[in-house]
Design a protein around this motif. Structure first.
Motif, short mmCIF file in Angstrom:
data_model
loop_
_atom_site.label_atom_id
_atom_site.label_comp_id
_atom_site.label_asym_id
_atom_site.label_seq_id
_atom_site.Cartn_x
_atom_site.Cartn_y
_atom_site.Cartn_z
N UNK A 1 0.79 -1.23 0.00
CA UNK A 1 0.00 0.00 0.00
C UNK A 1 0.82 1.27 0.00
N UNK A 2 2.13 1.17 0.13
CA UNK A 2 2.98 2.36 0.15
C UNK A 2 3.42 2.71 -1.26
N UNK A 3 3.62 4.00 -1.50
CA UNK A 3 4.18 4.46 -2.77
C UNK A 3 5.70 4.43 -2.68
N UNK A 4 6.37 4.56 -3.85
CA UNK A 4 7.84 4.50 -3.87
C UNK A 4 8.50 5.61 -3.06
N UNK A 5 7.84 6.76 -2.95
CA UNK A 5 8.47 7.84 -2.18
C UNK A 5 8.24 7.69 -0.67
N UNK A 6 7.53 6.60 -0.28
CA UNK A 6 7.34 6.31 1.15
C UNK A 6 8.22 5.15 1.62
N UNK A 7 8.82 4.42 0.69
CA UNK A 7 9.65 3.25 1.03
C UNK A 7 11.11 3.66 0.99
N UNK A 8 11.83 3.38 2.08
CA UNK A 8 13.23 3.77 2.18
C UNK A 8 14.11 2.53 2.12
N UNK A 9 15.16 2.63 1.31
CA UNK A 9 16.17 1.57 1.21
C UNK A 9 17.53 2.21 1.35
N UNK A 10 18.31 1.77 2.33
CA UNK A 10 19.54 2.48 2.64
C UNK A 10 19.15 3.82 3.23
N UNK A 11 19.50 4.89 2.54
CA UNK A 11 19.11 6.23 2.99
C UNK A 11 18.36 6.99 1.89
N UNK A 12 17.85 6.24 0.90
CA UNK A 12 17.12 6.84 -0.22
C UNK A 12 15.75 6.20 -0.34
N UNK B 1 18.14 -15.51 -4.54
CA UNK B 1 19.13 -15.22 -3.50
C UNK B 1 18.69 -14.08 -2.58
N UNK B 2 17.95 -13.12 -3.12
CA UNK B 2 17.40 -12.07 -2.27
C UNK B 2 16.37 -12.64 -1.30
N UNK B 3 15.58 -13.58 -1.78
CA UNK B 3 14.60 -14.23 -0.90
C UNK B 3 15.29 -14.95 0.24
N UNK B 4 16.36 -15.68 -0.10
CA UNK B 4 17.11 -16.40 0.94
C UNK B 4 17.76 -15.43 1.92
N UNK B 5 18.29 -14.32 1.40
CA UNK B 5 18.92 -13.32 2.27
C UNK B 5 17.89 -12.70 3.21
N UNK B 6 16.72 -12.40 2.69
CA UNK B 6 15.68 -11.78 3.52
C UNK B 6 15.20 -12.75 4.59
N UNK B 7 15.11 -14.04 4.24
CA UNK B 7 14.67 -15.03 5.22
C UNK B 7 15.61 -15.12 6.41
N UNK B 8 16.90 -14.91 6.16
CA UNK B 8 17.88 -15.05 7.24
C UNK B 8 18.23 -13.73 7.92
N UNK B 9 18.21 -12.61 7.18
CA UNK B 9 18.67 -11.34 7.74
C UNK B 9 17.62 -10.24 7.74
N UNK C 1 14.97 -7.15 6.66
CA UNK C 1 15.13 -5.88 5.94
C UNK C 1 16.53 -5.30 6.12
N UNK C 2 17.14 -5.56 7.27
CA UNK C 2 18.50 -5.05 7.50
C UNK C 2 19.48 -5.65 6.50
N UNK C 3 19.30 -6.92 6.17
CA UNK C 3 20.16 -7.55 5.18
C UNK C 3 20.02 -6.90 3.82
N UNK C 4 18.79 -6.54 3.42
CA UNK C 4 18.59 -5.86 2.14
C UNK C 4 19.24 -4.49 2.13
N UNK C 5 19.09 -3.75 3.26
CA UNK C 5 19.72 -2.43 3.37
C UNK C 5 21.23 -2.52 3.23
N UNK C 6 21.83 -3.47 3.94
CA UNK C 6 23.29 -3.62 3.88
C UNK C 6 23.74 -3.99 2.47
N UNK C 7 22.97 -4.87 1.82
CA UNK C 7 23.33 -5.28 0.46
C UNK C 7 23.28 -4.07 -0.49
N UNK C 8 22.24 -3.25 -0.37
CA UNK C 8 22.11 -2.07 -1.23
C UNK C 8 23.27 -1.10 -1.03
#
Length: 938
Positions: free
Chosen positions: A112-123, A192-200, A202-209
């Motif tokens: 339900x969020x728009x792209x300008x409401x979702x933050x990844x890293x610091x963007x 591989x992103x699915x596996x990373x998210x399962x183990x780490x 949202x923090x894992x996705x942020x670090x990867x980005x």
């Protein structure tokens, strides 16, 4: 010119990236993707990873005319760049970036969020998309410009836009070999992103980005205007995943279009020719990648076309690419002539190296005129020929999908593929491409080729290159219409007929050897093809024209296997009683006779196993199919009331007579008997009374057929059969002179001598479960020397060896490489034999690299002089001292033979005695300690 390290976040500031038309598509596959992912995920906190060189060519305004709706970004201040080197890595980054954005957007927590409401890293995702993926032209946002893409409209450009970036309203998107790689990379990163998210999480996705955008560093190199970008591309792409020859040639041809004089070949002409080249490569890669499961080789197609288009030479396998790159080279664009100003006559043309200074007299001021040698129309004709033949090349591999062949033509080209089309493929491609020929003319040619292959190669076992040069040259003659197709057919037919008298005896000898090894026709490498042709014959006889391999399979994964109607191990009562007049060896020979073999799917074969003939014929309520509901061959066999030795004999004869009729030749009566082999099946012997059906009776029959032996003797027999089959296999593979130079024995080892060395190689069998290749080292000093080269040997071999399994107090040491397998399973043995040869070659290569083996050392060649000497001896009995032998083969080799033999008691007859045996002598006595060998002529 910029030359500095930058992360992805800086690299994408105010740059538009396009992959130019001379570049290949996306070539990375799973190995490269795995390495990239591992590098990224294993990057430690605070560390940077050097990703490599990225070479860019900043474009002038005149070089971006084809960019159309994307030029608004250039007006906005973005630098348009061609990626000269590094496109594989940059494409990978973009695919991963897009997957990270898509994966993050689809998380439940972001629903339900728009792209300008979702933050990844610091963007925000909106900013990330605008910075790395695409922007929309304001104010209407009707034009979408991607920051990374392909310059020209091709399948990869469309696939990237609509299948990777998921832009809607795509319509039809064609797939090629390269788009399949894009598709795989997208799927790989998503998993591989699915596996990373399962183990780490949202923090894992942020670090990867953050790692991806800030800590993977490029060395940015912007190529100057005066730099030869095509030569740079060709040079740079010899690193990493090398260009194929087809990719290299495309770059070269596009480069050549830039060299022609504007006066004779203006920009419009150049653009048109460049378009032809791009269209050709688009078509070629479409055809090569049409079958997703079996993409075709770039280089094989290029070589086949070269054979048809240019004069064939057979000096070495890569002649074709050297020829093409020399033919289509800058030096052939211009030929320089020197003309003295004011003179009315020209001097003779003189070849001048581009880098050679003009040494003419200054006073004459000669004018240098550039005269074209390689005309643009030659390039045009060549690439259009490539484009035209690509679809016919595809037809040679997948005839059933062809729109250019009639149904009968498809059947014959399919036959050629099943039998092994070999070097005839270019000729078949050319014949299909000749649309002026009738289907009857083409079929006559295909028939002649198939018969030639069957008789010369499948029966005669001729060398695989027999007559290859002649038919490569014929391919060009047919392509250029310099040879009539009827003359080609007559030539192939005449050569086949001439060689029947040599092929048939070879075949008889080969089958006799297979029977000697208890494999018979089951070991014949063309048995499936032959039985399929018999199946097709029965179908046509029953007015059913269409038959395919698939009719023998239940599922796509099944493979056609060969069923022994009389089982190889006939332990059921029916078989024991039905063949009670024959001993165990005779039954084994009957089981591998031609008339006892039937093609079935692997699953059905496994299900039938040892069943009685009646059970094999009848389908079961469980769903297992019987012969009665199978192929035409199965139905034919199912009409028999019982399966007997006489039926095996008669069916063998019927099949061999079919072979004579189908391929138009005749066996002599003696040859027919040798191929049937089991003539004892009709020798009129007395048949014992039927046995009683009970477990005890069957056991009793088994024990009478197999003379009582203890466990050790039975194991010895199994070992002897294994080594015998291995030696025969090696001989078939051309390894008679090295691996198969020894006679097999009933023991758990098979030794391969190494001359002039203090070790030898050996294969061993352990408990019927472990197969080992080992280096048997004679003493501690030799072992220490080899051990000091452990890293070199293991690296070259490609795997670890067991160095320390020998007993501590043992003088000799073993260095072992072991695998677990079903050693005595006949179905598995051919695979094991292939593995044994491969590993032996890899180990020998490792020992050569380590300086422990002479690359040219050969047991047979070293002892050849002794062998020849013994054959020429006139006396019936001789005694040779080692001094005598030394005169022939040398002192060091003599010592090696003596030392080797001394280590193997009680069988000290290796090397020299075996060589003597091969020369036609039998060993009367061996006294190595006295350094004396006595032999007697047989």
């Amino acid at each position: 010119m910029a030359n500095e390290l930058q992360p992805l976040s800086l690299l994408f500031q105010n740059r538009l990236f396009r992959i130019p038309d001379y570049q290949r598509g996306y070539a990375w596959q799973q190995p490269q993707l795995v390495d990239f992912w591992d590098d990224l995920t294993n990057l430690q906190e605070g560390r940077y990873h050097y990703t490599g060189l990225l070479s860019l060519k900043v474009l002038k305004n005149t070089e971006t005319k084809s960019w159309g709706g994307d030029l608004w970004m250039v007006d906005k201040g973005f630098k348009p760049c061609h990626i000269v080197d590094g496109q594989q890595r940059l494409t990978t980054f973009i695919i991963l970036m897009n997957e990270i954005v898509g994966f993050t957007r689809a998380l439940d927590e972001n629903s339900g969020k728009s792209d300008d409401e979702i933050v990844l890293g610091y963007d925000t995702l909106k900013d990330i998309v605008a910075k790395y993926i695409c922007q929309h032209r304001p104010p209407n946002n009707q034009i979408t410009t991607y920051l990374f893409g392909y310059e020209v409209d091709n399948p990869s450009a469309d696939y990237l836009r609509y299948r990777i970036f998921n832009e809607p309203y795509s319509g039809t998107v064609n797939e090629t070999y390269y788009t399949k790689n894009l598709k795989f990379a997208k799927s790989f990163f998503h998993e591989n992103l699915s596996a990373l998210y399962d183990t780490e999480g949202a923090e894992g996705l942020n670090n990867l980005f953050l790692k991806l955008t800030l800590r993977l560093m490029f060395n940015i190199h912007e190529i100057a205007d005066d730099y030869d970008v095509f030569v740079a591309f060709e040079t740079m792409n010899n690193r990493g995943k090398k260009l194929t020859n087809l990719e290299l040639l495309k770059n070269r041809l596009i480069y050549l279009t830039t060299l022609y004089s504007d006066e004779k070949f203006d920009e419009l002409d150049k653009s048109n020719l460049r378009g032809q080249i791009n269209d050709t490569w688009k078509e070629v890669y479409y055809q090569l990648g049409r079958n997703e499961k079996t993409p075709l080789s770039d280089d094989e197609f290029l070589r086949a076309h070269w054979i048809c288009y240019f004069a064939y030479s057979r000096r070495k396998g890569d002649d074709y690419i050297h020829f093409l790159l020399n033919k289509f080279s800058a030096k052939n664009i211009f030929e320089k002539k020197t003309i003295v100003i004011g003179e009315n006559t020209e001097t003779s043309p003189v070849d001048v190296d581009y880098d050679t200074e003009d040494t003419a007299d200054d006073a004459t001021e000669p004018e240098i005129l550039e005269v074209s040698k390689l005309e643009p129309n030659e390039i045009s004709a060549y690439v259009n020929s490539l484009k035209d033949t690509a679809k016919y090349w595809y037809d040679t591999f997948f005839p059933m999908q062809s729109e250019n062949l009639t149904e009968k033509e498809k059947l014959w080209v399919d036959r050629l593929n099943r039998i092994g089309i070999g070097y005839f493929r270019p000729l078949v491609m050319v014949i299909i491409s000749r649309r002026d020929l009738t289907d009857g003319q083409r079929i006559d040619a295909f028939k002649a080729m198939e018969r030639f292959i069957f008789i010369c190669f499948r029966l005669g076992y001729f060398n695989a290159t027999f007559r290859s040069s002649e038919y490569y040259r014929a391919a060009r003659s047919i392509y250029l219409k310099q040879m009539d197709i009827s003359d080609l057919v007559n030539d192939i037919t005449e050569i086949t007929n001439t060689n029947i008298e040599y092929a048939i005896p070879n075949f008889v000898t080969k089958i006799e050897k297979h029977f000697d090894n208890m494999g018979g026709f089951y070991y014949w490498n063309s048995i499936k093809y032959f039985l399929y042709e018999y199946e097709l014959h029965l179908a046509q006889k029953n007015n059913l024209d269409k038959v395919s391999w698939e009719m023998f399979t239940k599922t796509e994964k099944d493979k056609v296997s060969i069923e022994h109607i009389l089982p190889q191990t006939p332990t059921k009562y029916y078989w024991c009683n039905q063949f009670r007049q024959f001993d165990a060896e005779e039954i084994e020979l009957l089981s591998c006779a031609l008339g006892n073999l039937l093609p079935l799917s692997q699953s059905i074969n496994s299900a039938l196993q040892n069943d009685s003939f009646e059970d094999k014929k009848t389908s079961k309520s469980s769903g297992r199919r019987g012969y009665q509901n199978g192929s035409h061959s199965e139905i034919e066999v199912s009409k028999e009331t019982d399966w007997s030795a006489d039926r095996i004999y008669q069916r063998s004869k019927i099949l061999l007579e079919f072979m004579e009729s189908r391929w138009q030749f005749s066996y002599t009566g003696e040859q027919m008997d040798k191929l049937i082999y089991v003539t004892f099946a009709i020798d009129g012997r007395e048949i014992p009374a039927p046995i009683t059906e009970s477990a005890d009776a069957v056991a009793a029959i088994s024990s009478t057929k197999n003379s009582p032996v203890d466990t050790n003797q039975e194991l010895g027999n199994q070992q002897l059969m294994f080594w015998s089959k291995f030696v025969e296999y090696c001989k078939q593979e051309g390894r008679a002179e090295d691996i198969a130079s020894r006679k097999p024995f009933a023991q758990n080892w098979y030794d391969i001598p190494v001359v002039d060395a203090d070790f030898h190689l050996s294969f061993t069998l352990t408990r019927g479960k472990y197969l080992s290749l080992l280096i048997y080292v004679y003493n501690g000093e030799a072992f220490s020397r080899l051990e000091s080269k452990k890293d070199i040997i293991e690296t070259a071999f490609g795997d670890k060896l067991d160095w320390y399994s020998s007993k501590q107090n043992s003088v000799a040491k073993r260095i072992i490489y072991k695998r677990e397998c079903e050693i005595f399973n006949p179905v598995k043995q051919q695979e094991l034999f292939s593995w044994m040869i491969d590993k032996y070659d890899e180990l020998c290569n490792a020992l050569v690299i380590a300086g422990e083996l002479d690359e040219d050392t050969s047991h047979e060649s070293k002892f050849g002089a002794l062998n020849k000497y013994l054959r020429e001896l006139k006396q019936d009995k001789i005694t040779m001292s080692f001094a005598d032998i030394e005169k022939i083969i040398g002192t060091e080799l003599c010592k090696s033979a003596y030392n080797y033999s001394a280590y193997w008691q009680p069988s000290p007859t290796h090397i020299l005695p075996n060589t003597i045996l091969d020369a036609g002598y039998k060993i009367e006595s061996v006294n190595l300690l006295a350094k004396n060998i006595t032999v007697e002529k047989q």
